[in-house]
Design an enzyme around this catalytic site. Structure first.
Site, short mmCIF file in Angstrom:
data_model
loop_
_atom_site.label_atom_id
_atom_site.label_comp_id
_atom_site.label_asym_id
_atom_site.label_seq_id
_atom_site.Cartn_x
_atom_site.Cartn_y
_atom_site.Cartn_z
N GLY A 17 0.85 -1.20 0.00
CA GLY A 17 0.00 0.00 0.00
C GLY A 17 0.88 1.24 0.00
N ASP A 81 0.44 -8.19 -5.92
CA ASP A 81 1.28 -9.00 -6.82
C ASP A 81 2.55 -9.51 -6.16
OD1 ASP A 81 0.00 -8.65 -9.60
OD2 ASP A 81 -0.01 -6.65 -8.73
N ARG A 85 3.54 -16.20 -6.36
CA ARG A 85 2.17 -16.72 -6.40
C ARG A 85 1.36 -15.90 -7.41
NH1 ARG A 85 -2.67 -15.91 -3.46
NH2 ARG A 85 -3.80 -17.82 -3.00
N GLY A 120 6.35 -2.79 3.14
CA GLY A 120 5.96 -3.26 4.47
C GLY A 120 6.32 -4.73 4.64
N ASP A 121 5.71 -5.38 5.60
CA ASP A 121 6.09 -6.76 5.92
C ASP A 121 5.87 -7.72 4.74
OD1 ASP A 121 3.25 -6.26 6.70
OD2 ASP A 121 3.28 -8.41 7.08
N THR A 123 5.87 -6.99 1.44
CA THR A 123 6.87 -6.72 0.39
C THR A 123 8.25 -7.21 0.82
OG1 THR A 123 5.56 -4.81 -0.26
CG2 THR A 123 7.82 -4.87 -1.06
N THR A 143 5.26 1.96 5.79
CA THR A 143 3.82 1.66 5.93
C THR A 143 3.23 2.66 6.90
OG1 THR A 143 2.15 0.19 6.88
CG2 THR A 143 4.40 -0.23 7.58
N ILE A 144 2.04 3.14 6.59
CA ILE A 144 1.40 4.05 7.55
C ILE A 144 1.11 3.31 8.84
CG2 ILE A 144 0.36 5.59 5.82
CD1 ILE A 144 -2.38 4.17 6.54
N ASP A 145 1.02 1.97 8.79
CA ASP A 145 0.62 1.18 9.96
C ASP A 145 1.69 1.15 11.06
OD1 ASP A 145 -1.52 0.62 8.32
OD2 ASP A 145 -0.79 -1.37 7.76
N ASP A 147 3.81 -1.08 11.60
CA ASP A 147 3.73 -2.40 12.24
C ASP A 147 4.82 -3.37 11.78
OD1 ASP A 147 2.86 -2.81 9.66
OD2 ASP A 147 1.13 -4.03 10.21
N ARG A 180 -22.38 15.30 20.83
CA ARG A 180 -22.41 13.94 20.28
C ARG A 180 -21.17 13.12 20.68
NH1 ARG A 180 -24.20 15.51 14.16
NH2 ARG A 180 -26.43 15.17 14.42
N MET A 187 -7.06 3.37 9.96
CA MET A 187 -6.41 2.16 9.44
C MET A 187 -5.32 1.67 10.41
SD MET A 187 -5.89 2.67 5.38
CE MET A 187 -7.18 2.24 4.23
N ARG A 189 -4.39 -2.07 10.17
CA ARG A 189 -4.49 -3.55 10.19
C ARG A 189 -4.57 -4.05 11.64
NH1 ARG A 189 -0.30 -6.42 6.42
NH2 ARG A 189 1.12 -5.36 7.80
N ARG A 284 -22.10 9.27 16.01
CA ARG A 284 -21.83 9.23 14.57
C ARG A 284 -20.47 8.58 14.35
NH1 ARG A 284 -26.39 10.58 14.49
NH2 ARG A 284 -27.36 12.34 13.41
N ARG A 293 -3.45 7.69 3.83
CA ARG A 293 -2.33 7.31 2.96
C ARG A 293 -1.98 8.42 1.97
NH1 ARG A 293 -3.56 1.32 1.63
NH2 ARG A 293 -3.25 1.94 -0.53
O1 F6P Z 1 -1.07 -1.44 5.12
C1 F6P Z 1 -1.56 -0.20 4.80
C2 F6P Z 1 -3.06 -0.19 4.74
O2 F6P Z 1 -3.47 1.12 4.42
C3 F6P Z 1 -3.76 -0.72 5.99
O3 F6P Z 1 -3.80 0.21 7.03
C4 F6P Z 1 -5.11 -1.06 5.42
O4 F6P Z 1 -5.73 -2.07 6.22
C5 F6P Z 1 -4.79 -1.58 4.05
O5 F6P Z 1 -3.53 -1.05 3.71
C6 F6P Z 1 -5.79 -1.20 3.00
O6 F6P Z 1 -5.46 -1.80 1.79
P1 F6P Z 1 -6.14 -1.45 0.39
O7 F6P Z 1 -5.43 -0.25 -0.15
O8 F6P Z 1 -5.94 -2.67 -0.42
O9 F6P Z 1 -7.58 -1.14 0.67
#
Ligand code: F6P
Length: 368
Positions: A17, A81, A85, A120-121, A123, A143-145, A147, A180, A187, A189, A284, A293
């Site tokens: 991503g 990709d 695989r 990320g992990d 790749t 990765t923005i995550d 992680d 509210r 995001m 994961r 809400r 991203r």
């Molecule tokens: O790993 C980055 C990320 O943005 C995650 O936070 C999110 O779960 C996922 O990719 C979303 O993937 P896609 O762009 O395939 O919707």
């Protein structure tokens, strides 16, 4: 100063991503390769998809000028990709083929056997596989995550946090006007780094993380107490991978061909609905999603990308392959590529960031 190195050319790829800061790292790699070491750079478009399709784009100082501050990646990326695989249809049936030998040939034909892989992990796992096939690989974590195992920070994370914090600042004012409960899904994961940092910086009352299963009755009681004692509105940040005690994550999509098949999403609306029932107050939900991203990288990510890019080129020059650059204690170090390949880093109960949230009295869904 240009030096004479046995490595004349490297291939650069951004996979997984996208995130802000990828162009900053491309810029740094190209500058360091050309200006410091006299090494040529070719980019591979769209991650490992481009390598499967035998596509290479020459990168130079001219076509990378002005990109450092630009979001996304000029090379393109893919998070589905992998040469190990590849889906193909044979006799009407979908099967998966290992075409890694073919992509090794593509690199050889291009007269390049050294790759810098930004990802990320997932790749980095493919990159490690390529390394085992004899390709000289150095990984750069993004990765923005945030992680990825082995590094304290990944490119893109801080910009995503800044975007989330800005969104939270805006949601405070509308939540306050209408008294509210605003539930904000982010995001990340199965890791709660974005949620935790966004919640800390954006002054959330509640932060729900994948690492701590939540009890919405406790969250509701906390929010009611808050309402009656000092604050008529509330901000709840929920990570897309958060789940209730004894429950499961909310899946938004299954992508069969992707190495990481499950896409999470939808927990925010569920939490908002249930909190409305429990508290009797209007709630809400808003999903920040891919907004996190997008956009230009902020300062920290630009500098991290520069440091990672330069360190990766240095690793290439020193012949330290099958490694990944990593941020540890303000230093950029090299760790075995295996450290980040398919392995994640989660928030531990001892995390100083988590402890800061607890000390500030922020509800983490496990106590009132
Ligand atoms: O790993 C980055 C990320 O943005 C995650 O936070 C999110 O779960 C996922 O990719 C979303 O993937 P896609 O762009 O395939 O919707």
């Amino acid at each position: 100063m240009k030096k004479n190195h046995p490595i004349k050319k490297i291939a650069l790829l951004t996979g997984g991503g996208d995130c802000p800061g990828l162009n900053s790292v491309i810029r740094a790699v190209v500058q360091s390769c050309i200006l410091e070491h006299g090494i040529q750079v070719v980019g591979i478009p769209d991650g490992f998809k481009g390598l499967l399709e035998n596509k290479f784009i020459p990168l130079d100082l001219l076509n990378t000028t002005g990109i450092l501050s630009k979001g996304g990646t000029i090379l393109g990326s893919s998070n589905v990709d992998t040469p190990f695989r590849v889906p193909v249809t044979k006799e009407g049936k979908k099967i998966y083929e290992d075409r890694s030998d073919e992509v090794v040939q593509h690199l050889k034909q291009e007269r390049v056997d050294t790759m810098i892989v930004v990802g990320g992990d997932g790749t980095q796992s493919i990159a490690h596989g390529m390394s085992q096939k004899g390709i000289k690989v150095v990984g750069i974590p993004k990765t923005i995550d945030n992680d990825l195992n082995g590094t304290e920070f990944t490119i893109g994370f801080y910009t995503a946090v800044t975007t989330a914090v800005e969104a939270l600042d805006k949601l405070h004012t509308t939540a306050e006007s209408h008294h509210r409960i605003m539930v904000v899904e982010v995001m990340g994961r199965n890791a709660g780094w974005i949620a935790l940092f966004a919640g800390l910086g954006g002054d959330a009352d509640v932060i729900l993380l994948p690492e701590i299963s939540f009890d919405l009755n406790k969250v509701g009681a906390y929010l009611n107490d808050l309402y009656h004692s000092r604050k008529k509105y509330s901000i709840v940040v929920v990570a897309e991978g958060a789940k209730p005690i004894g429950g499961d994550v909310v899946v938004s999509k299954i992508i069969e061909d992707s190495p990481e098949k499950i896409r999470l999403g939808g927990i925010g609306h569920r939490v908002a609905e249930q909190l409305e029932k429990i508290t009797g107050r209007e709630s809400r939900a808003i999903v920040l999603g891919h907004l996190l991203r997008g956009g230009a990288p902020e300062g920290f990510d630009r500098i991290l990308a520069s440091r990672f890019g330069v360190a990766a080129v240095q690793a290439v020059v020193e012949g330290k392959f099958d490694t990944m650059v990593a941020y540890r204690n303000d230093n950029v170090e090299l760790v075995p590529l295996e450290t980040g390949a398919g392995k994640n880093r989660f928030i531990s109960p001892e995390s100083p960031f988590l402890q800061t949230a607890r000390h500030r009295g922020i509800c983490l869904g496990d106590s009132i």
